[in-house]
Design an enzyme around this catalytic site. Structure first.
Site, mmCIF file in Angstrom:
data_model
loop_
_atom_site.group_PDB
_atom_site.id
_atom_site.type_symbol
_atom_site.label_atom_id
_atom_site.label_comp_id
_atom_site.label_asym_id
_atom_site.label_seq_id
_atom_site.Cartn_x
_atom_site.Cartn_y
_atom_site.Cartn_z
ATOM 1 N N LYS A 51 0.827 -1.215 0.000
ATOM 2 C CA LYS A 51 0.000 0.000 0.000
ATOM 3 C C LYS A 51 0.859 1.262 0.000
ATOM 4 O O LYS A 51 0.650 2.169 -0.816
ATOM 5 C CB LYS A 51 -0.903 -0.018 1.237
ATOM 6 C CG LYS A 51 -1.590 1.304 1.544
ATOM 7 C CD LYS A 51 -2.409 1.219 2.797
ATOM 8 C CE LYS A 51 -1.569 0.974 4.023
ATOM 9 N NZ LYS A 51 -0.691 2.123 4.357
ATOM 10 N N THR A 52 1.812 1.336 0.919
ATOM 11 C CA THR A 52 2.645 2.533 1.022
ATOM 12 C C THR A 52 3.450 2.741 -0.253
ATOM 13 O O THR A 52 3.611 3.877 -0.732
ATOM 14 C CB THR A 52 3.588 2.411 2.232
ATOM 15 O OG1 THR A 52 2.810 2.259 3.424
ATOM 16 C CG2 THR A 52 4.466 3.641 2.358
ATOM 17 N N ASP A 243 -4.192 8.216 3.051
ATOM 18 C CA ASP A 243 -3.731 6.884 3.446
ATOM 19 C C ASP A 243 -4.645 6.330 4.543
ATOM 20 O O ASP A 243 -5.267 7.096 5.288
ATOM 21 C CB ASP A 243 -2.289 6.997 3.963
ATOM 22 C CG ASP A 243 -1.648 5.650 4.205
ATOM 23 O OD1 ASP A 243 -2.098 4.650 3.603
ATOM 24 O OD2 ASP A 243 -0.683 5.587 4.995
ATOM 25 N N GLU A 244 -4.728 4.998 4.652
ATOM 26 C CA GLU A 244 -5.522 4.335 5.694
ATOM 27 C C GLU A 244 -6.949 4.903 5.753
ATOM 28 O O GLU A 244 -7.487 5.195 6.826
ATOM 29 C CB GLU A 244 -4.844 4.481 7.070
ATOM 30 C CG GLU A 244 -3.445 3.894 7.158
ATOM 31 C CD GLU A 244 -3.441 2.372 7.199
ATOM 32 O OE1 GLU A 244 -4.509 1.769 7.015
ATOM 33 O OE2 GLU A 244 -2.367 1.794 7.419
ATOM 34 N N GLN A 274 -9.720 -4.298 6.899
ATOM 35 C CA GLN A 274 -8.960 -3.949 8.094
ATOM 36 C C GLN A 274 -9.564 -2.747 8.812
ATOM 37 O O GLN A 274 -8.873 -2.058 9.575
ATOM 38 C CB GLN A 274 -7.494 -3.682 7.735
ATOM 39 C CG GLN A 274 -6.770 -4.908 7.181
ATOM 40 C CD GLN A 274 -5.280 -4.685 7.011
ATOM 41 O OE1 GLN A 274 -4.520 -4.597 7.983
ATOM 42 N NE2 GLN A 274 -4.843 -4.586 5.772
ATOM 43 N N ARG A 623 -1.075 -10.798 10.451
ATOM 44 C CA ARG A 623 0.166 -10.253 11.038
ATOM 45 C C ARG A 623 1.297 -11.270 10.916
ATOM 46 O O ARG A 623 2.468 -10.931 11.111
ATOM 47 C CB ARG A 623 -0.021 -9.927 12.522
ATOM 48 C CG ARG A 623 -1.044 -8.861 12.902
ATOM 49 C CD ARG A 623 -0.913 -7.606 12.090
ATOM 50 N NE ARG A 623 -1.788 -7.670 10.918
ATOM 51 C CZ ARG A 623 -1.638 -6.903 9.839
ATOM 52 N NH1 ARG A 623 -0.641 -6.048 9.774
ATOM 53 N NH2 ARG A 623 -2.465 -7.004 8.822
#
Length: 693
Positions: A51-52, A243-244, A274, A623
């Site tokens: 994503k980043t 973002d997010e 998420q 995770r």
């Protein structure tokens, strides 16, 4: 689903030469998102899908195509994330433009910068002061004092009132509605809370102060009330990137839509699977309804996962598929196959802790550092037994979800009652519990203690508390509450209660501490759950001294760790799933996968809430890079001689079974006896070379 290839590239301005070989540095999914045309863009980025990287390359591509850096607004949830993205953009496109001119950072940072330029339009001085959390609390204390509520301990603490005001602001709801929906136990105090909140807002305006929530609220006011300012800002920011996005609340979502303006060059990146912060006010509809608000948006989905093995992703995909309100996708592993996830059933919570501790030791002996392992759980109280087991074995651990369980204020408060019952000469315990009585401060507590010690030797504590020479130090207002406290201590001191430490904890809750918690903390804090779990844990001990002795082990271990150097083999992480989002470990254990604990019973009362809990399970599973262990006890310890069977989490039960099960099943009806442990002494657990079982 992406637009047709013919519209994938930015069409304004015309094609510009590429300095960066995007096709060589990005996968096909990422490349399509980076090269998306002008207009609204929704990027659904699955866990571990880069994503980043995608967002960073899109910023670089915009700069490369001639968008001026001052025309880009990049909104993130942490300044650290913004700095990291800016650093990467500098590496990619530093020769194209001065990246320092990009306005990037948290929502609050960007709002602060913009309000410094336009606060006068709202009647604020351009030298307005921003209150940090401590300053805001101090101002709320002043507002309470003005209403003569500062010494009334029936009224919520200033922090609680601040939390309610903040929630109302971010949810864009009236404070009265927040009280009804989120804190109904405070409804009898509604007039006082509303009046205090009003005074808090008045004082901020009079003094030209803004707290963090005001920064966003006033930016929204600027954009809605001042068309000239809105036009200037929407003209300035040619592209807005967020973002997010799944974590934005209603206020943040409104600000984003207003800043996008008529140009609508808005790129939002997030993962609906998420979205787990509804309890904090995050609004799931921001991301899930984005295509309804922007019907012509281009949508791209990143599914290629670079973090986890195929087996872990198969389990995560199978779980999240049960959610109906989502953008459907299935993560695809870029890594080769590895160990299958395991589902482990233990007899009870104690054996759950033993099993996890043993597996951690096994992995460490196989060469895996403790830093590469984590134990996750739904609520902080679920780590209680494990913290004790790790302390016994000398396994260094950090608690990412807050302070260690037994160092929490509410746990220490309740244990202080038990310590005082066990040892009436414990001055520190006495002063801690008596200061919780309304109207009793440090000075009165000192006088009460001195008077008690002056009574004849051997007089029971409960009897001393009702003596005239002790109670003469009390104010008239504090006497009724003190008499209730004295009755509680008399009940706790009954000989038969000393053989039931779990019942003692319940007595403390029933004796007034539960009411205090209702005023001083929110249900989301989990303080009540912590204490109920503590009572359940205490039932396994035959008397109070043995229980307190066991608790002291963790305190001693924590003290030794604080004084010692970082162990050479690292430190194990314990964390709630909420605190673990965005992180990853080689080996992950997820505890207490039983209905009522994961999902929490109070957090899954509707289909919408259950889906958020399932997303939380999905986050926990994703995770893990290499090994994932899902653990659940089959029962809780006996009450009145009978075990209580537990129902495995619905998130486990709904997964495919038999040969299609995405995990290997391990059933531990009991755990084999261990060799005797060495006594804990000055060089006990935590000392290099200590026995670990």
């Amino acid at each position: 689903m992406a637009r047709q290839p013919s519209s994938l590239r930015l069409d304004e301005p015309p094609a510009a030469p590429q300095r960066i070989d995007y096709a060589a540095l990005l996968n096909e999914e990422q490349l399509q998102a980076v090269e998306a045309a002008d207009g609204p863009v929704l990027v659904i980025a699955g866990a571990g899908s880069g994503k980043t990287r995608t967002l960073t390359f899109r910023v670089a591509r915009l700069l490369e195509r001639g968008v001026p850096p001052e025309g880009i607004l990049l909104l993130t949830f942490t300044n650290k994330a913004a700095r990291e993205m800016t650093r990467r953009v500098v590496e990619l496109a530093g020769g194209v433009a001065d990246v320092r001119l990009i306005l990037g950072g948290t929502f609050h940072h960007a709002a602060h910068v913009l309000l410094r330029q336009h606060a006068g339009a709202l009647g604020y001085s351009d030298r307005f002061t921003v209150l940090d959390r401590e300053d805001a609390r101090d101002l709320m204390v002043t507002c309470l004092a003005e209403r003569k509520l500062q010494s009334d301990k029936r009224f919520p603490r200033p922090d609680v009132v601040l939390e309610l005001v903040s929630l109302a602001t971010n949810l864009q709801q009236p404070l009265s509605q927040v009280l009804v929906e989120r804190r109904p136990q405070l409804l009898p105090l509604t007039p006082e809370i509303l009046a205090t909140a009003t005074r808090y807002r008045q004082r901020k305006a009079q003094l030209h102060l803004m707290d963090f929530d005001d920064l966003l609220l006033n930016l929204k006011r600027l954009l809605t009330e001042r068309a000239d300012v809105r036009d200037a800002l929407t003209a300035r920011f040619q592209h807005l990137l967020v973002d997010e996005y799944q974590d934005t609340n209603r206020l943040q979502g409104d600000v984003v839509d207003l800043l996008a303006g008529a140009r609508r060059n808005l790129t939002v990146v997030g993962d609906d699977c998420q979205a787990i912060y509804g309890f904090r006010g995050a609004d799931f509809s921001n991301i899930i309804d984005f295509p309804q608000r922007y019907p012509d948006c281009a949508r791209f989905t990143l599914t290629r996962n670079y973090r986890s093995t195929p087996g872990i992703l198969a389990l995560a995909n199978a779980s999240i598929a049960h959610n109906t309100r989502q953008f459907p996708k299935a993560l695809v592993a870029e890594r080769p196959p590895g160990a299958r996830p395991t589902r482990v059933s233990t007899l009870d919570a104690a054996e759950q802790a033993v099993h996890v501790a043993r597996r951690i030791i096994d992995l460490r002996e196989q060469g895996l550092s403790l830093d590469a392992m984590a134990v996750l759980y739904r609520a902080h109280s679920h780590s209680l037994e494990l913290q004790l087991e790790l302390a016994r074995r000398g396994i260094a651990f950090r608690v990412r979800s807050g302070v260690r369980f037994f160092e929490q204020r509410h746990v220490k408060d309740v244990l202080a009652h038990l310590r005082l019952v066990n040892n009436p000469a414990d001055e520190l315990a006495f002063k801690r519990v008596v200061r919780a009585v309304p109207g009793v401060g440090a000075t009165t507590a000192e006088h009460l203690w001195t008077s008690l010690r002056a009574l004849r030797e051997g007089l029971p504590l409960a009897e001393g508390l009702i003596r005239k020479e002790v109670q003469e130090h009390l104010s008239r207002r504090s006497r009724p509450a003190f008499e209730r406290f004295a009755r509680l201590m008399a009940r706790l001191s009954a000989p038969e209660r000393l053989r039931a430490p779990g019942a003692l904890i319940e007595d403390v809750l029933d004796g007034g501490y539960a009411e205090r918690l209702a005023l001083e903390s929110s249900p989301e804090d989990g303080a009540g759950d912590d204490l109920r779990q503590l009572a359940e844990f205490a039932r396994r001990f035959e008397d109070l001294p043995r229980f307190l002795s066991e608790i002291s082990l963790v305190a001693e271990f924590a003290a030794e760790e604080a004084l010692g150097a970082t162990p050479s083999d690292g430190v194990l992480t314990l964390s709630t799933v909420h605190q673990a989002k965005g992180l990853e470990w080689s080996a992950v254990f997820v505890l207490w996968l039983v209905d009522g604990r994961f999902p929490l019973s109070q957090a899954a009362r509707s289909e919408e809430e259950e889906e958020e809990e399932r997303r939380l399970f999905y986050v926990a599973a994703t995770r893990a890079r290499d090994t994932l262990s899902l653990v659940h006890p089959l029962s809780v310890l006996p009450r009145e001689g009978e075990r209580i069977l537990l129902r495995p989490s619905r998130f486990l039960e709904e997964l495919p079974g038999g040969e299609e099960a995405p995990y290997d099943r391990v059933v531990l009806a009991t755990v084999a006896p261990e060799p005797p442990r060495p006594p804990v002494g000055p060089r006990g657990p935590g000392t290099p070379g200590a026995e670990e079982g």
